[in-house]
Design a protein around this motif. Structure first.
Motif, PDB file in Angstrom:
ATOM      1  N   ARG A   1      26.711  32.622  49.719  1.00 26.55           N
ATOM      2  CA  ARG A   1      27.963  33.335  49.976  1.00 26.55           C
ATOM      3  C   ARG A   1      29.167  32.417  49.980  1.00 26.55           C
ATOM      4  N   TYR A   2      28.974  31.125  50.160  1.00 23.94           N
ATOM      5  CA  TYR A   2      30.126  30.248  50.248  1.00 23.94           C
ATOM      6  C   TYR A   2      30.886  30.190  48.921  1.00 23.94           C
ATOM      7  N   VAL A   3      30.244  30.491  47.807  1.00 23.21           N
ATOM      8  CA  VAL A   3      30.938  30.532  46.530  1.00 23.21           C
ATOM      9  C   VAL A   3      31.968  31.655  46.543  1.00 23.21           C
ATOM     10  N   VAL A   4      31.630  32.769  47.160  1.00 28.59           N
ATOM     11  CA  VAL A   4      32.557  33.882  47.268  1.00 28.59           C
ATOM     12  C   VAL A   4      33.753  33.483  48.118  1.00 28.59           C
ATOM     13  N   PHE A   5      33.505  32.793  49.223  1.00 30.00           N
ATOM     14  CA  PHE A   5      34.606  32.364  50.073  1.00 30.00           C
ATOM     15  C   PHE A   5      35.492  31.347  49.358  1.00 30.00           C
ATOM     16  N   ALA A   6      34.898  30.462  48.580  1.00 27.11           N
ATOM     17  CA  ALA A   6      35.694  29.499  47.817  1.00 27.11           C
ATOM     18  C   ALA A   6      36.536  30.216  46.765  1.00 27.11           C
ATOM     19  N   PHE A   7      35.968  31.229  46.144  1.00 29.17           N
ATOM     20  CA  PHE A   7      36.690  32.016  45.151  1.00 29.17           C
ATOM     21  C   PHE A   7      37.895  32.704  45.786  1.00 29.17           C
ATOM     22  N   LEU A   8      37.687  33.310  46.936  1.00 28.06           N
ATOM     23  CA  LEU A   8      38.796  33.981  47.616  1.00 28.06           C
ATOM     24  C   LEU A   8      39.809  32.970  48.147  1.00 28.06           C
ATOM     25  N   TYR A   9      39.344  31.791  48.539  1.00 29.07           N
ATOM     26  CA  TYR A   9      40.277  30.757  48.991  1.00 29.07           C
ATOM     27  C   TYR A   9      41.208  30.340  47.861  1.00 29.07           C
ATOM     28  N   VAL A  10      40.667  30.179  46.687  1.00 28.22           N
ATOM     29  CA  VAL A  10      41.505  29.813  45.546  1.00 28.22           C
ATOM     30  C   VAL A  10      42.534  30.894  45.276  1.00 28.22           C
ATOM     31  N   ILE A  11      42.133  32.132  45.386  1.00 31.78           N
ATOM     32  CA  ILE A  11      43.068  33.219  45.110  1.00 31.78           C
ATOM     33  C   ILE A  11      44.164  33.284  46.160  1.00 31.78           C
ATOM     34  N   PHE A  12      43.825  33.169  47.429  1.00 28.30           N
ATOM     35  CA  PHE A  12      44.796  33.420  48.499  1.00 28.30           C
ATOM     36  C   PHE A  12      45.534  32.186  48.994  1.00 28.30           C
ATOM     37  N   ALA A  13      44.949  31.004  48.916  1.00 26.65           N
ATOM     38  CA  ALA A  13      45.564  29.837  49.543  1.00 26.65           C
ATOM     39  C   ALA A  13      46.124  28.835  48.549  1.00 26.65           C
ATOM     40  N   VAL A  14      45.371  28.503  47.538  1.00 25.51           N
ATOM     41  CA  VAL A  14      45.807  27.461  46.627  1.00 25.51           C
ATOM     42  C   VAL A  14      47.036  27.903  45.836  1.00 25.51           C
ATOM     43  N   ASP A  15      47.194  29.185  45.630  1.00 20.47           N
ATOM     44  CA  ASP A  15      48.377  29.654  44.908  1.00 20.47           C
ATOM     45  C   ASP A  15      49.662  29.298  45.642  1.00 20.47           C
ATOM     46  N   ALA A  16      49.623  29.186  46.951  1.00 25.67           N
ATOM     47  CA  ALA A  16      50.815  28.799  47.712  1.00 25.67           C
ATOM     48  C   ALA A  16      51.240  27.373  47.380  1.00 25.67           C
ATOM     49  N   VAL A  17      50.280  26.534  47.048  1.00 27.57           N
ATOM     50  CA  VAL A  17      50.602  25.163  46.672  1.00 27.57           C
ATOM     51  C   VAL A  17      51.437  25.140  45.394  1.00 27.57           C
ATOM     52  N   TYR A  18      51.230  26.095  44.512  1.00 28.35           N
ATOM     53  CA  TYR A  18      51.984  26.151  43.261  1.00 28.35           C
ATOM     54  C   TYR A  18      53.245  26.992  43.384  1.00 28.35           C
ATOM     55  N   LEU A  19      53.246  27.952  44.266  1.00 24.75           N
ATOM     56  CA  LEU A  19      54.429  28.812  44.392  1.00 24.75           C
ATOM     57  C   LEU A  19      55.596  28.099  45.063  1.00 24.75           C
ATOM     58  N   PHE A  20      55.344  27.220  46.009  1.00 20.97           N
ATOM     59  CA  PHE A  20      56.433  26.516  46.686  1.00 20.97           C
ATOM     60  C   PHE A  20      57.189  25.583  45.740  1.00 20.97           C
ATOM     61  N   PRO A  21      56.522  24.716  44.974  1.00 23.62           N
ATOM     62  CA  PRO A  21      57.291  23.895  44.028  1.00 23.62           C
ATOM     63  C   PRO A  21      57.989  24.736  42.967  1.00 23.62           C
ATOM     64  N   TRP A  22      57.378  25.841  42.576  1.00 25.97           N
ATOM     65  CA  TRP A  22      58.020  26.704  41.591  1.00 25.97           C
ATOM     66  C   TRP A  22      59.330  27.255  42.136  1.00 25.97           C
ATOM     67  N   ALA A  23      59.349  27.612  43.400  1.00 27.58           N
ATOM     68  CA  ALA A  23      60.583  28.123  44.000  1.00 27.58           C
ATOM     69  C   ALA A  23      61.676  27.056  43.999  1.00 27.58           C
ATOM     70  N   LEU A  24      61.311  25.805  44.116  1.00 29.45           N
ATOM     71  CA  LEU A  24      62.295  24.732  44.076  1.00 29.45           C
ATOM     72  C   LEU A  24      62.801  24.484  42.656  1.00 29.45           C
ATOM     73  N   VAL A  25      61.934  24.598  41.670  1.00 26.05           N
ATOM     74  CA  VAL A  25      62.317  24.377  40.278  1.00 26.05           C
ATOM     75  C   VAL A  25      63.176  25.531  39.768  1.00 26.05           C
ATOM     76  N   LEU A  26      62.988  26.699  40.327  1.00 26.20           N
ATOM     77  CA  LEU A  26      63.712  27.884  39.869  1.00 26.20           C
ATOM     78  C   LEU A  26      65.215  27.719  40.021  1.00 26.20           C
ATOM     79  N   ARG A  27      65.667  26.850  40.929  1.00 24.91           N
ATOM     80  CA  ARG A  27      67.096  26.632  41.147  1.00 24.91           C
ATOM     81  C   ARG A  27      67.781  25.970  39.949  1.00 24.91           C
TER      82      ARG A  27
END
Length: 119
Positions: A58-84
């Motif tokens: 089951r940990y593969v499922v949790f890792a999959f959901l972690y990538v979807i919900f958490a790691v995207d924040a790592v990319y969205l924050f720098p994107w918000a800074l570049v958008l300026r």
């Protein structure tokens, strides 16, 4: 050339620390083999039965959901800074659209498999 000297000194310091730790372990670790030292230790519980058990991974499922919900924040924050910046705004908007689209496909896949149910 000074950058190479700093890099070499850092690598050398790392190797020396590693070697010092190995020498300290060799000098300080007990060498006597005891019956309790050769048994399997599993969270304070003595092992019972054979070591083979078939379980669902089951940990593969949790890792999959972690990538979807958490790691995207790592990319969205720098994107918000570049958008300026004016010249990167439209291009980065398309790129983040593709990124969020891929995340939504993963989220839809997880929802279709029933992975988002709490009970």
């Amino acid at each position: 050339m000074s950058g190479y000297v700093v890099f070499g000194a850092t690598v050398l310091a790392g190797v020396l620390l590693f070697l010092a730790a190995m020498v300290a372990r060799r000098l300080l670790a007990p060498r006597a083999v005891t019956a309790s030292g050769t048994t399997t230790y599993e969270s304070g519980v003595d092992p019972i039965g054979s070591g083979w058990a078939q379980v669902r991974v089951r940990y593969v499922v949790f890792a999959f959901l972690y990538v979807i919900f958490a790691v995207d924040a790592v990319y969205l924050f720098p994107w918000a800074l570049v958008l300026r910046e004016e010249h990167l705004g439209p291009v980065s908007l398309v790129e983040i659209g593709v990124f969020v689209g891929i995340l939504l496909v993963g989220l839809a896949h997880a929802a279709r498999r029933g992975l988002l149910r709490w009970l």
